[in-house]
Design a protein around this motif. Structure first.
Motif, PDB file in Angstrom:
ATOM      1  N   PRO A 199     -28.870  -6.629 111.606  1.00  0.00           N
ATOM      2  CA  PRO A 199     -28.344  -7.721 112.443  1.00  0.00           C
ATOM      3  C   PRO A 199     -27.758  -7.221 113.766  1.00  0.00           C
ATOM      4  N   LEU A 200     -27.588  -8.139 114.706  1.00  0.00           N
ATOM      5  CA  LEU A 200     -26.966  -7.794 115.981  1.00  0.00           C
ATOM      6  C   LEU A 200     -25.927  -8.845 116.326  1.00  0.00           C
ATOM      7  N   PRO A 201     -24.888  -8.417 117.058  1.00  0.00           N
ATOM      8  CA  PRO A 201     -23.932  -9.398 117.576  1.00  0.00           C
ATOM      9  C   PRO A 201     -24.645 -10.253 118.622  1.00  0.00           C
ATOM     10  N   THR A 252     -28.625 -13.312 107.403  1.00  0.00           N
ATOM     11  CA  THR A 252     -27.536 -12.369 107.688  1.00  0.00           C
ATOM     12  C   THR A 252     -26.457 -12.442 106.616  1.00  0.00           C
ATOM     13  N   TYR A 253     -25.727 -11.337 106.495  1.00  0.00           N
ATOM     14  CA  TYR A 253     -24.726 -11.202 105.435  1.00  0.00           C
ATOM     15  C   TYR A 253     -23.323 -10.981 105.980  1.00  0.00           C
ATOM     16  N   VAL A 254     -23.249 -10.577 107.264  1.00  0.00           N
ATOM     17  CA  VAL A 254     -21.947 -10.376 107.902  1.00  0.00           C
ATOM     18  C   VAL A 254     -21.939 -11.114 109.241  1.00  0.00           C
ATOM     19  N   LEU A 255     -20.732 -11.265 109.800  1.00  0.00           N
ATOM     20  CA  LEU A 255     -20.552 -11.797 111.158  1.00  0.00           C
ATOM     21  C   LEU A 255     -19.977 -10.674 112.015  1.00  0.00           C
ATOM     22  N   PHE A 256     -20.041 -10.849 113.340  1.00  0.00           N
ATOM     23  CA  PHE A 256     -19.457  -9.859 114.240  1.00  0.00           C
ATOM     24  C   PHE A 256     -18.447 -10.532 115.147  1.00  0.00           C
ATOM     25  N   ALA A 257     -17.249  -9.950 115.189  1.00  0.00           N
ATOM     26  CA  ALA A 257     -16.154 -10.536 115.970  1.00  0.00           C
ATOM     27  C   ALA A 257     -16.507 -10.633 117.452  1.00  0.00           C
ATOM     28  N   GLN A 258     -17.376  -9.712 117.942  1.00  0.00           N
ATOM     29  CA  GLN A 258     -17.694  -9.701 119.373  1.00  0.00           C
ATOM     30  C   GLN A 258     -18.719 -10.763 119.766  1.00  0.00           C
TER      31      GLN A 258
END
Lengths: 251, 282
Positions: free
Chosen positions: B110-112, B143-149
């Motif tokens: 994944p990517l932010p 996707t399995y995670v999120l990105f704060a940025q």
């Protein structure tokens, strides 16, 4: 803020160390590590299965659990260099040779070489074969002609019983008692006209002849390496398989 | 010629004989491009035979469009050769990255979603489309995670790529369901924000379910039948968008061919219903 290059570098490292890449979070942030583990598992599992598909007999010989643990180390040290996964694993034999836990299975590296060569044969380019008449002409003047072999053709010469071991570990193979692993065997690999990739046992003389053909020696020179074996049997086998793709003149 | 608005199946070599012998009525077959990048042998013979009877969708997993580096020139050249040789009706890839420097990681990572990554992905899509000479369909990820940025929603990010580059989108309805469930959002909202008009193909596949303290964690594994809530989302999407080329993906624990045909038949019934409703409305 890290650049995307920094981010992917940290993510790549984290796949093996478990350290979360910058900014990784979730709706419930304390679950981020467990969620990141999905990527870690996907990478490790998919590459382990890719390696096992390429080296199924090695996997069978050491067991699934051992293979999985060993594959993790191989993946970390030698990950694929291309999305063409069929090109990955050429160095697996060398890895096995230097991997102390499999030292008690000295035949394992050669078994993996045999499996690697079968994959090469499967994907090798298609080439039309010569006709029996072409071969007969060459055989009539053996000092003048050498053979061009199909790109799928390979030869594994081993101090171990690689053909017997490979055959005994095929799905559905019937065990006929203990086999002796410390007997030298030579294996001819090719992709035949029916698109099968058999493992063919050669006598030492035939392997000498085959090896000479592959080095580009003339039929006459190659025949001197046959140590009493009849080159005709091997030539007709190669012909039937479609493995002779050209006749070249010496020089 | 584009893919027909009919169901297609992911081609598995173990089904080759069944397909050759029964010639089932299907809109197309889809293959992973990377499996056909060898010099010769059975893969190319099978694809050539398949291509005579069916439309082809070429689906890439190795371009790493979402990575920081430009797409690999050698990989692009091999894709171009495949496209020239097999003339697929569609070429698609993923909003993800899978290579890092010289390593290929064999997963869709994944990517932010930021201004920086948006520009990178648009540049990469531009280069891919210019080199291959065709329109790319870009697929939404599981996707399995999120990105704060992240500063953009996934739907916004995809819509902007399509707008800037002119690429099409591949809507994976299972991925929508997986990601939204994992991030505790409503897949209907996701679909309402998604530019359906840019969709050139739909994917349907199975997922696995694990449990986390906060609720389920779904994993896109293409190893089971399409789940009922995904069929439901698919029905609603087709009712809104009209019939679309629809692929059933099943890549792990591959079942008998008849099971895949039954999944395709289920998609066909939904597509036919949409077409009848559309005809009636006209």
């Amino acid at each position: 803020m890290p650049t995307h290059a920094d981010f992917t570098r940290a993510f790549r490292a984290g796949l093996f160390t478990g350290t979360l890449p910058p900014g990784t979070t979730a709706q419930a942030p304390d679950e981020a590590t467990q969620r990141f583990a999905v990527y870690r598992n996907n990478v490790a599992h998919s590459l382990t299965r890719a390696l096992a598909r390429r080296f199924p007999v090695v996997e069978r010989l050491v067991g699934v659990e051992f293979f999985t643990a060993m594959a993790r180390l191989y993946i970390e040290a030698y990950p694929p260099a291309s999305p063409r996964l069929f090109l990955w694993g050429e160095g697996f034999a060398r890895f096995l040779q230097g991997f102390p836990p499999v030292r008690s299975l000295p035949y394992l590296p050669d078994v993996s070489r045999l499996e690697w060569q079968r994959g090469i044969a499967y994907h090798a380019a298609d080439m039309p074969s010569v006709t029996p008449a072409d071969l007969a002409l060459a055989a009539a003047d053996p000092a003048r002609f050498k053979l061009v072999l199909h790109p799928s053709v390979g030869l594994i010469r081993s101090r171990h019983a690689v053909v017997t071991i490979w055959q005994a570990n095929q799905p559905g193979a019937v065990q006929t008692g203990p086999l002796r692993a410390d007997r030298a065997e030579d294996a001819l690999i090719l992709r035949d006209r029916a698109d099968q990739v058999p493992v063919i046992a050669l006598s030492p003389g035939e392997a000498g002849f085959q090896s000479a053909l592959m080095r580009g020696e003339t039929l006459l020179e190659a025949a001197t390496r046959a140590e009493g074996a009849d080159p005709a049997r091997l030539l007709s086998l190669l012909m039937r398989a479609g493995a002779i793709t050209g006749i070249a003149q010496q020089g | 010629m584009p893919l027909p608005n009919a169901p297609g199946l992911g081609f598995k070599p173990e089904h080759f004989a069944a397909i050759r012998d029964t010639r089932p009525q299907l809109g197309f077959f889809e293959v992973h491009a990377e499996n056909y990048m060898g010099a010769g042998g059975p893969p190319h013979r099978q694809l050539t035979a398949l291509r005579q009877d069916y439309g082809l969708s070429l689906h890439g997993v190795g371009l790493s469009i979402g990575g920081p580096d430009r797409p690999d020139a050698g990989h692009l050249a091999r894709l171009r050769d495949l496209i020239t040789r097999y003339q697929p009706a569609s070429f698609s890839e993923h909003l993800a990255w899978s290579s890092h420097e010289t390593d290929y990681l064999n997963d869709l990572l994944p990517l932010p979603y930021t201004a920086e990554t948006l520009q990178l992905v648009c540049d990469h899509v531009d280069e891919v489309q210019a080199t291959l000479g065709c329109r790319l369909l870009l697929e939404n990820p599981s996707t399995y995670v999120l990105f704060a940025q992240s500063t953009l929603a996934e739907t916004e990010f995809l819509a902007e790529i399509a707008r800037r580059t002119g690429c099409g989108l591949l809507l994976d309805v299972n991925n929508v369901f997986v990601s939204c469930t994992n991030h505790r959002t409503d897949p209907q909202d996701w679909l309402a924000a998604f530019p359906l008009a840019a969709v050139g193909e739909v994917h349907l596949g199975g997922h696995a379910t694990e449990a986390l303290p906060s609720g389920p964690l779904l994993i896109d594994d293409h190893g089971s039948p399409v789940a009922d809530p995904v069929w439901e989302l698919y029905s609603r999407t087709i009712a809104r968008a009209g019939a679309l080329p629809t692929l059933i993906e099943w890549d792990n624990d591959v079942p008998e061919f008849s099971i895949l045909l039954a999944e395709a038949a289920r998609a066909a019934a939904i597509l036919t219903q949409a077409e009848m409703r559309h005809a009636h409305a006209c």
